[in-house]
Enzyme design. Sequence first.
Site, PDB file in Angstrom:
ATOM      1  N   GLU A 178       2.240   1.820  -3.447  1.00 24.93           N
ATOM      2  CA  GLU A 178       1.184   2.369  -4.328  1.00 24.93           C
ATOM      3  C   GLU A 178       1.113   3.900  -4.177  1.00 24.93           C
ATOM      4  OE1 GLU A 178      -3.026   3.777  -3.775  1.00 24.93           O
ATOM      5  OE2 GLU A 178      -2.900   1.744  -2.963  1.00 24.93           O
ATOM      6  N   HIS A 179       1.141   4.372  -2.942  1.00 25.47           N
ATOM      7  CA  HIS A 179       1.106   5.820  -2.680  1.00 25.47           C
ATOM      8  C   HIS A 179       2.297   6.535  -3.317  1.00 25.47           C
ATOM      9  CE1 HIS A 179      -1.897   7.083   0.531  1.00 25.47           C
ATOM     10  NE2 HIS A 179      -2.253   5.847   0.227  1.00 25.47           N
TER      11      HIS A 179
ATOM     12  N   HIS B   9       0.828  -1.202   0.000  1.00 25.54           N
ATOM     13  CA  HIS B   9       0.000   0.000   0.000  1.00 25.54           C
ATOM     14  C   HIS B   9       0.871   1.264   0.000  1.00 25.54           C
ATOM     15  CE1 HIS B   9      -2.183   3.145   2.393  1.00 25.54           C
ATOM     16  NE2 HIS B   9      -3.103   2.895   1.493  1.00 25.54           N
TER      17      HIS B   9
ATOM     18  N   GLU C 194      -4.160   8.189   7.330  1.00 24.76           N
ATOM     19  CA  GLU C 194      -5.095   7.264   6.679  1.00 24.76           C
ATOM     20  C   GLU C 194      -5.368   6.061   7.585  1.00 24.76           C
ATOM     21  OE1 GLU C 194      -5.198   4.482   2.725  1.00 24.76           O
ATOM     22  OE2 GLU C 194      -4.074   6.350   2.543  1.00 24.76           O
TER      23      GLU C 194
END
Length: 443
Positions: free
Chosen positions: A77-78, A74, A150
């Site tokens: 991906e960012h 994740h 997040e």
Amino acid sequence: ETGKEKFMREIENKNIKEKCYMEKLENGLQVIIIPKKEIQKKYIIWATKFGSIDNTFIDSTTGEKVVIPDGVAHFLEHKMFEQKNGVDSLYVLMALGLDANAYTTNDHTAYLFECTDHFYEGLDELMDYVQNPYFTDQNVEKEKGIIGQEIGMYDDDPGWQLYINAMDCLYEKNTIKVDTAGTVETISGINPEMLYKCYNTFYHPSNMVLTVAGDFEPEAILAEIKKRLKDNEVRGEITRIYPEEKLEINKKYAEKEMEVSLPLFMIGFKDNIKDKYNEVVKRHIAIEIILNMLIGKSSNLYNELYKEGYLLSQPDLEYEFGNEYSHVLIGGQSKNPQKVYEKIAEKIQEMRNNNINVQEFERIKKKIYGDYAVEYNNVADIGRMFTSDYIKGINSFEYMDKFEEIDAEYAKQVLKEIFTEDKMIMSVICLLYTSPSPRDKRQ
């Protein structure tokens, strides 16, 4: 022999009159093209088989075992959007008027956009940023703060907590119970070197699939994709290491207090697909039919619970699976989740003891077939479907073909295998009981 067939595999599904073209390029990249004539919208999704469950693997260059912290897929991906020149590719795509996004699941990470115009400018940007990572100590540190926020949002999200707790009930060691984004602690150890290692391992074309859906000529769009690909050496399979998971559930029940207007529940059944992965599509369809017969909108049980006020709307019904996990989920809101659990358990016992109502079975089977067929009207649905199915080793057309093989007898067999009391769990998010402050008291 047409030109298409020389280099591209054409697969046609005559039932729904749809075609897809598949080509494995020399560098190992799988390209899937689904032409949709006279449709304005175009959709592209480029995915890699690297998700939150892939945190232990063998480094193909050194042969050493690598263990990475939770949340790296994740995090990567960012970070992919940030370019060396300081530009953020997501903003570039949005400035072109494209609906662009990216996401990470337990088994893949994907970069995508949908548009009516400027497709090729978007393709330039997408294929540029996915192939050119840029990580520095500074930009990685900055991202930790953003992702930390997040993670905080996920911690406060009742729906996500409900799901994570359900996974914890179902699985003891399987990494599907790990939060996709990781925790503030786990991501604190991420550095550029680690991100480059994961990028170089998992973002090799041979571990990726690129799907386009829209009004394309297969040969022309394939040529455009090839033109934008960097040269890559052919590479062997990636060796992933997963923990051994027991067949039994981990625990029966989990509960958490949060601020919700009505308790949330998720009832799960642990499935063991490992030895039967070759029939997972058939099994999936049978499970969808069983779930709809059990507690779908037209079922007696749903209508009874709705009338009595135990359910306000039809629960979400889902079968999630991959090579390493498989489970059935029934989720919704109820003033009395325990009552819903008991009623579902009772109804399952009744269905196990009696013959399946063939008329009802056939009616629901037709309805689900219709729902599947409708997905082919939307380019985004098609793109996502072909991509996530390919990651699981499936061609999406199989779903349309397997319906003929499923009868009430097969469904009964699946029902008896999966829907058992000893494999049944429940996760509940209940109301947060706090004494009202004087201000909150109504006069």
